[in-house]
Design a protein around this motif. Sequence first.
Motif, PDB file in Angstrom:
ATOM      1  N   GLN A  79       0.851  -1.190   0.000  1.00 58.83           N
ATOM      2  CA  GLN A  79       0.000   0.000   0.000  1.00 58.83           C
ATOM      3  C   GLN A  79       0.886   1.239   0.000  1.00 58.83           C
ATOM      4  N   THR A  80       0.595   2.155  -0.906  1.00 52.67           N
ATOM      5  CA  THR A  80       1.362   3.396  -0.963  1.00 52.67           C
ATOM      6  C   THR A  80       0.539   4.534  -0.391  1.00 52.67           C
ATOM      7  N   THR A  91      -3.386   0.478  -3.601  1.00 54.33           N
ATOM      8  CA  THR A  91      -3.274  -0.849  -3.013  1.00 54.33           C
ATOM      9  C   THR A  91      -2.876  -1.798  -4.135  1.00 54.33           C
ATOM     10  N   LEU A  92      -1.656  -2.301  -4.087  1.00 55.95           N
ATOM     11  CA  LEU A  92      -1.081  -3.085  -5.182  1.00 55.95           C
ATOM     12  C   LEU A  92      -0.972  -4.545  -4.766  1.00 55.95           C
ATOM     13  N   GLY A 116       8.013  -1.714  -9.495  1.00 52.83           N
ATOM     14  CA  GLY A 116       7.892  -0.268  -9.541  1.00 52.83           C
ATOM     15  C   GLY A 116       6.583   0.141  -8.893  1.00 52.83           C
ATOM     16  N   ILE A 117       6.526   1.343  -8.360  1.00 52.04           N
ATOM     17  CA  ILE A 117       5.287   1.820  -7.750  1.00 52.04           C
ATOM     18  C   ILE A 117       4.846   3.102  -8.445  1.00 52.04           C
ATOM     19  N   MET A 125       8.449  11.227  -3.313  1.00 51.68           N
ATOM     20  CA  MET A 125       8.279   9.782  -3.394  1.00 51.68           C
ATOM     21  C   MET A 125       7.248   9.324  -2.362  1.00 51.68           C
ATOM     22  N   PRO A 126       6.297   8.483  -2.753  1.00 49.74           N
ATOM     23  CA  PRO A 126       5.287   8.029  -1.788  1.00 49.74           C
ATOM     24  C   PRO A 126       5.879   7.052  -0.782  1.00 49.74           C
ATOM     25  N   ASP A 127       5.256   6.995   0.380  1.00 48.66           N
ATOM     26  CA  ASP A 127       5.597   5.955   1.340  1.00 48.66           C
ATOM     27  C   ASP A 127       4.930   4.656   0.898  1.00 48.66           C
ATOM     28  N   ALA A 128       5.521   3.536   1.257  1.00 48.97           N
ATOM     29  CA  ALA A 128       4.935   2.236   0.919  1.00 48.97           C
ATOM     30  C   ALA A 128       5.171   1.277   2.071  1.00 48.97           C
ATOM     31  N   LYS A 129       4.215   0.398   2.279  1.00 52.35           N
ATOM     32  CA  LYS A 129       4.367  -0.605   3.330  1.00 52.35           C
ATOM     33  C   LYS A 129       3.720  -1.909   2.896  1.00 52.35           C
ATOM     34  N   LEU A 130       4.251  -2.994   3.427  1.00 52.43           N
ATOM     35  CA  LEU A 130       3.684  -4.318   3.185  1.00 52.43           C
ATOM     36  C   LEU A 130       2.499  -4.493   4.127  1.00 52.43           C
ATOM     37  N   VAL A 131       1.299  -4.695   3.563  1.00 53.82           N
ATOM     38  CA  VAL A 131       0.097  -4.738   4.400  1.00 53.82           C
ATOM     39  C   VAL A 131      -0.574  -6.112   4.421  1.00 53.82           C
TER      40      VAL A 131
END
Length: 271
Positions: A79-80, A91-92, A116-117, A125-131
Amino acid sequence: MGTLRHSVPPAVAGTVLLFCLVQLPAQIPGEPTDLDRRFARHFPERAPAQLEFAEAAEHRPLVIITNSYQFSMTAYVVQTEPKSADDNSQTLIHDALTRIGGLFAPIPKGLSHKIGIPHVEGAPMPDAKLVAAVWEDGSTFGSDELLARISNSRKALAESYDRAIAILRNGLDKNWTAEEYLTAALQLKPPTLSRMATVEEAQAVSQKFIVQGIPSRTITDNIQHAVQQDRSPARVAKLAQILLRQFEESRDSLRKALSGPFPSTDQPMNK
């Protein structure tokens, strides 16, 4: 207003077989046993995986997911969070069993997957985390809602494979021509999408729509390619047999994953 560039689509349409089959052993080393699946767990706070940022050419943001769990990771969700008003939260979902997001094989322990995001040019640059994540033994991390999106897409694809398998068997029994297979493949296409109320709903429905169409596209692409070189009944029948075996193997892998415990976030973690 910036332009969206270097973005990765949320789903991949599927892969083309083109007479390329890989024979897999009945038991892959490290594959979870039935006993392993019985002790699948839900990780409530932290996944046994790492997320790292990297930068590709032209400052394109990348995310690297590394699996630290003993069994291979079959799906994960990133999720970015935007840092600009011109950007949107994303949500990728990446799933090796449905090929969503360009993940074409599970990630073994110690190995990584780089993606890539989406990023608006000129914006921070966006924040991203493993959700969320799912592993081969049925262990999970993340919310019920995200895990349900993964399992729902897998179920939709398995059901679509069932329909495609029935069509291919019928075609082989009746010695169909290439044109008859192409006509039948059109029947496998999912119905047109209706308008959704929210972005999240639209993403979930779009994801399901894309995976449902994989068998139809695979049959169409392969038959069209084959008849360019050889339209003989033997050639068409051989291709149909290959597609049938591939679909059965893919369907069985999905059914096996869906039959696992898939622990809920409401369930206690196994020790």
